[in-house]
Scaffold this motif. Structure first.
Motif, PDB file in Angstrom:
ATOM      1  N   LYS A 101     -11.209  30.598  12.189  1.00 39.81           N
ATOM      2  CA  LYS A 101     -10.737  31.639  13.106  1.00 39.81           C
ATOM      3  C   LYS A 101     -11.084  31.326  14.560  1.00 39.81           C
ATOM      4  CE  LYS A 101     -11.265  35.460   9.780  1.00 39.81           C
ATOM      5  NZ  LYS A 101     -12.035  36.703   9.496  1.00 39.81           N
ATOM      6  N   LEU A 102     -12.142  30.565  14.767  1.00 38.72           N
ATOM      7  CA  LEU A 102     -12.606  30.253  16.119  1.00 38.72           C
ATOM      8  C   LEU A 102     -11.777  29.150  16.780  1.00 38.72           C
ATOM      9  CD1 LEU A 102     -16.442  30.257  15.364  1.00 38.72           C
ATOM     10  CD2 LEU A 102     -15.147  32.049  16.547  1.00 38.72           C
ATOM     11  N   LYS A 103     -10.908  28.505  16.013  1.00 36.11           N
ATOM     12  CA  LYS A 103     -10.090  27.395  16.504  1.00 36.11           C
ATOM     13  C   LYS A 103     -10.953  26.345  17.210  1.00 36.11           C
ATOM     14  CE  LYS A 103      -5.972  30.285  16.986  1.00 36.11           C
ATOM     15  NZ  LYS A 103      -4.897  30.797  17.885  1.00 36.11           N
ATOM     16  N   PRO A 104     -11.936  25.808  16.487  1.00 36.96           N
ATOM     17  CA  PRO A 104     -12.915  24.908  17.104  1.00 36.96           C
ATOM     18  C   PRO A 104     -12.352  23.531  17.413  1.00 36.96           C
ATOM     19  CG  PRO A 104     -13.245  24.988  14.752  1.00 36.96           C
ATOM     20  CD  PRO A 104     -12.179  26.008  15.055  1.00 36.96           C
ATOM     21  N   THR A 105     -13.030  22.835  18.306  1.00 37.29           N
ATOM     22  CA  THR A 105     -12.716  21.430  18.564  1.00 37.29           C
ATOM     23  C   THR A 105     -13.201  20.574  17.403  1.00 37.29           C
ATOM     24  OG1 THR A 105     -12.964  21.817  20.933  1.00 37.29           O
ATOM     25  CG2 THR A 105     -13.012  19.523  20.176  1.00 37.29           C
ATOM     26  N   THR A 106     -14.475  20.768  17.047  1.00 34.65           N
ATOM     27  CA  THR A 106     -15.081  20.038  15.940  1.00 34.65           C
ATOM     28  C   THR A 106     -16.058  20.950  15.217  1.00 34.65           C
ATOM     29  OG1 THR A 106     -14.969  17.993  17.250  1.00 34.65           O
ATOM     30  CG2 THR A 106     -16.318  17.927  15.257  1.00 34.65           C
ATOM     31  N   VAL A 107     -16.129  20.801  13.895  1.00 38.88           N
ATOM     32  CA  VAL A 107     -17.079  21.547  13.078  1.00 38.88           C
ATOM     33  C   VAL A 107     -18.034  20.557  12.432  1.00 38.88           C
ATOM     34  CG1 VAL A 107     -17.370  23.118  11.123  1.00 38.88           C
ATOM     35  CG2 VAL A 107     -15.366  23.336  12.611  1.00 38.88           C
ATOM     36  N   TYR A 108     -19.329  20.868  12.496  1.00 34.55           N
ATOM     37  CA  TYR A 108     -20.359  20.058  11.851  1.00 34.55           C
ATOM     38  C   TYR A 108     -21.049  20.916  10.800  1.00 34.55           C
ATOM     39  CZ  TYR A 108     -19.644  17.052  15.924  1.00 34.55           C
ATOM     40  OH  TYR A 108     -19.082  16.262  16.895  1.00 34.55           O
ATOM     41  N   ILE A 109     -21.082  20.424   9.558  1.00 38.78           N
ATOM     42  CA  ILE A 109     -21.632  21.199   8.443  1.00 38.78           C
ATOM     43  C   ILE A 109     -22.894  20.516   7.934  1.00 38.78           C
ATOM     44  CG2 ILE A 109     -21.176  22.146   6.144  1.00 38.78           C
ATOM     45  CD1 ILE A 109     -18.102  21.079   7.761  1.00 38.78           C
ATOM     46  N   TYR A 110     -23.992  21.258   7.940  1.00 39.54           N
ATOM     47  CA  TYR A 110     -25.276  20.744   7.497  1.00 39.54           C
ATOM     48  C   TYR A 110     -25.721  21.475   6.228  1.00 39.54           C
ATOM     49  CZ  TYR A 110     -25.234  19.357  12.429  1.00 39.54           C
ATOM     50  OH  TYR A 110     -24.870  18.850  13.664  1.00 39.54           O
ATOM     51  N   GLY A 111     -26.482  20.801   5.375  1.00 38.00           N
ATOM     52  CA  GLY A 111     -27.014  21.443   4.182  1.00 38.00           C
ATOM     53  C   GLY A 111     -25.995  21.710   3.099  1.00 38.00           C
ATOM     54  N   ALA A 112     -24.910  20.948   3.084  1.00 41.03           N
ATOM     55  CA  ALA A 112     -23.849  21.162   2.099  1.00 41.03           C
ATOM     56  C   ALA A 112     -23.816  20.084   1.026  1.00 41.03           C
ATOM     57  CB  ALA A 112     -22.491  21.239   2.795  1.00 41.03           C
ATOM     58  N   THR A 113     -24.729  19.106   1.115  1.00 44.51           N
ATOM     59  CA  THR A 113     -24.813  18.057   0.094  1.00 44.51           C
ATOM     60  C   THR A 113     -26.250  17.999  -0.423  1.00 44.51           C
ATOM     61  OG1 THR A 113     -25.317  16.365   1.744  1.00 44.51           O
ATOM     62  CG2 THR A 113     -23.006  16.708   1.193  1.00 44.51           C
ATOM     63  N   GLY A 114     -26.494  17.224  -1.450  1.00 39.94           N
ATOM     64  CA  GLY A 114     -27.817  17.187  -2.064  1.00 39.94           C
ATOM     65  C   GLY A 114     -27.962  18.348  -3.028  1.00 39.94           C
ATOM     66  N   GLY A 115     -29.017  18.319  -3.829  1.00 41.28           N
ATOM     67  CA  GLY A 115     -29.197  19.396  -4.794  1.00 41.28           C
ATOM     68  C   GLY A 115     -28.169  19.310  -5.909  1.00 41.28           C
ATOM     69  N   ARG A 116     -27.596  20.439  -6.285  1.00 45.96           N
ATOM     70  CA  ARG A 116     -26.657  20.502  -7.408  1.00 45.96           C
ATOM     71  C   ARG A 116     -25.381  19.738  -7.104  1.00 45.96           C
ATOM     72  NH1 ARG A 116     -26.166  26.596  -9.623  1.00 45.96           N
ATOM     73  NH2 ARG A 116     -24.210  25.620 -10.348  1.00 45.96           N
ATOM     74  N   LEU A 117     -24.959  18.895  -8.028  1.00 44.21           N
ATOM     75  CA  LEU A 117     -23.763  18.081  -7.827  1.00 44.21           C
ATOM     76  C   LEU A 117     -22.501  18.925  -7.811  1.00 44.21           C
ATOM     77  CD1 LEU A 117     -24.474  14.883  -9.974  1.00 44.21           C
ATOM     78  CD2 LEU A 117     -24.425  15.092  -7.479  1.00 44.21           C
ATOM     79  N   ASP A 118     -22.459  20.004  -8.615  1.00 43.02           N
ATOM     80  CA  ASP A 118     -21.243  20.823  -8.615  1.00 43.02           C
ATOM     81  C   ASP A 118     -21.039  21.467  -7.248  1.00 43.02           C
ATOM     82  OD1 ASP A 118     -23.506  22.428  -9.002  1.00 43.02           O
ATOM     83  OD2 ASP A 118     -22.484  23.853 -10.330  1.00 43.02           O
ATOM     84  N   HIS A 119     -22.127  21.933  -6.629  1.00 46.55           N
ATOM     85  CA  HIS A 119     -22.010  22.511  -5.296  1.00 46.55           C
ATOM     86  C   HIS A 119     -21.609  21.450  -4.264  1.00 46.55           C
ATOM     87  CE1 HIS A 119     -24.736  26.286  -6.087  1.00 46.55           C
ATOM     88  NE2 HIS A 119     -23.607  26.276  -6.791  1.00 46.55           N
ATOM     89  N   ALA A 120     -22.251  20.289  -4.336  1.00 50.08           N
ATOM     90  CA  ALA A 120     -21.953  19.233  -3.366  1.00 50.08           C
ATOM     91  C   ALA A 120     -20.495  18.795  -3.467  1.00 50.08           C
ATOM     92  CB  ALA A 120     -22.879  18.040  -3.590  1.00 50.08           C
ATOM     93  N   TRP A 121     -19.992  18.641  -4.697  1.00 47.84           N
ATOM     94  CA  TRP A 121     -18.626  18.135  -4.864  1.00 47.84           C
ATOM     95  C   TRP A 121     -17.591  19.159  -4.407  1.00 47.84           C
ATOM     96  CZ3 TRP A 121     -15.933  14.261  -4.377  1.00 47.84           C
ATOM     97  CH2 TRP A 121     -14.674  14.094  -4.963  1.00 47.84           C
ATOM     98  N   VAL A 122     -17.796  20.436  -4.741  1.00 47.76           N
ATOM     99  CA  VAL A 122     -16.828  21.427  -4.292  1.00 47.76           C
ATOM    100  C   VAL A 122     -16.885  21.581  -2.778  1.00 47.76           C
ATOM    101  CG1 VAL A 122     -18.236  23.553  -4.464  1.00 47.76           C
ATOM    102  CG2 VAL A 122     -15.768  23.645  -4.886  1.00 47.76           C
ATOM    103  N   ASN A 123     -18.072  21.391  -2.181  1.00 51.44           N
ATOM    104  CA  ASN A 123     -18.175  21.489  -0.735  1.00 51.44           C
ATOM    105  C   ASN A 123     -17.373  20.388  -0.043  1.00 51.44           C
ATOM    106  OD1 ASN A 123     -19.841  23.691  -1.023  1.00 51.44           O
ATOM    107  ND2 ASN A 123     -21.735  22.560  -0.649  1.00 51.44           N
TER     108      ASN A 123
END
Length: 212
Positions: free
Chosen positions: A89-111
């Motif tokens: 919604k913010l129409k960003p230039t770039t998005v950086y996502i942290y903390g979305a990998t590691g831990g459970r593989l099902d969560h990491a893969w869907v992320n």
């Protein structure tokens, strides 16, 4: 505007956010709200069910936040997907996502798959951990400046096949090559020039910058 999203992944896999100075708008997702708080960063938005944060701590975090979207723990979307919708919604230039990998593989893969939400809107979005930055792209032509922090770069099909992949400005070049899912042909490339160019005709491409 650069947007930073901090999810609930393992803290050891999240870079030191105190050293991140290119974010204009911070979103904390569930336990990621606590990571921002511990880093001394005021969140512009918190989103999630916050069921993993102790109530007294959550109250302190909320007092250091500009806006809050709190949801029931029973819902169809993950907390991170809801955060992605807010970021779009913010129409960003770039998005950086942290903390979305590691831990459970099902969560990491869907992320990783959720990165297609940004690709569909032609928004630049990178998922970042301590050793990698990754993005998803739909067909088109893209340029990447040589990144000394990440000497290796891989181009992997997220769809069954990526058609017509061309790589220029990299150590191992390609010309109009079809890459099938499961192929290791495009793993661990490197830049040969200050800027690399890649383009393809159809499919969905996962681009990963890495370091040892």
């Amino acid at each position: 505007m650069n947007v930073g999203i901090v999810a609930a992944g393992p803290v050891h896999d999240i870079p030191d956010l105190k050293k991140v100075n290119h974010i204009d708008y911070w979103i904390g997702v569930d336990e990621g709200a606590n990571v921002l708080y511990e880093s001394g960063i005021q969140a512009d938005l918190l989103t999630g069910d916050f069921d993993s944060i102790e109530p007294n701590r959550l109250e302190s975090i909320k007092q250091n936040t500009k806006a809050i979207n709190q949801f029931s723990s029973i819902k169809d979307e993950t907390d991170l997907e809801l955060a992605f919708l807010e970021a779009i919604k913010l129409k960003p230039t770039t998005v950086y996502i942290y903390g979305a990998t590691g831990g459970r593989l099902d969560h990491a893969w869907v992320n990783v798959q959720l990165l297609t939400m940004f690709a569909e809107k032609h928004l630049d979005a990178w998922m970042v951990n301590s050793q990698n930055e990754m993005t998803v792209k739909y067909p088109g032509k893209y340029e990447l400046n040589k990144d000394l922090s990440y000497p290796y770069i891989s181009f992997l099909p997220l769809s069954e096949v990526v058609n017509g992949l061309t790589l220029q400005g990299f150590r191992y070049t390609l010309e109009d090559q079809d890459i099938n899912q499961g192929s290791s042909l495009t793993i661990s490339n490197e830049w040969s020039e200050k800027k690399g160019t890649y383009f393809f005709n159809s499919g969905i491409l996962l681009v990963i910058k890495s370091r040892d």
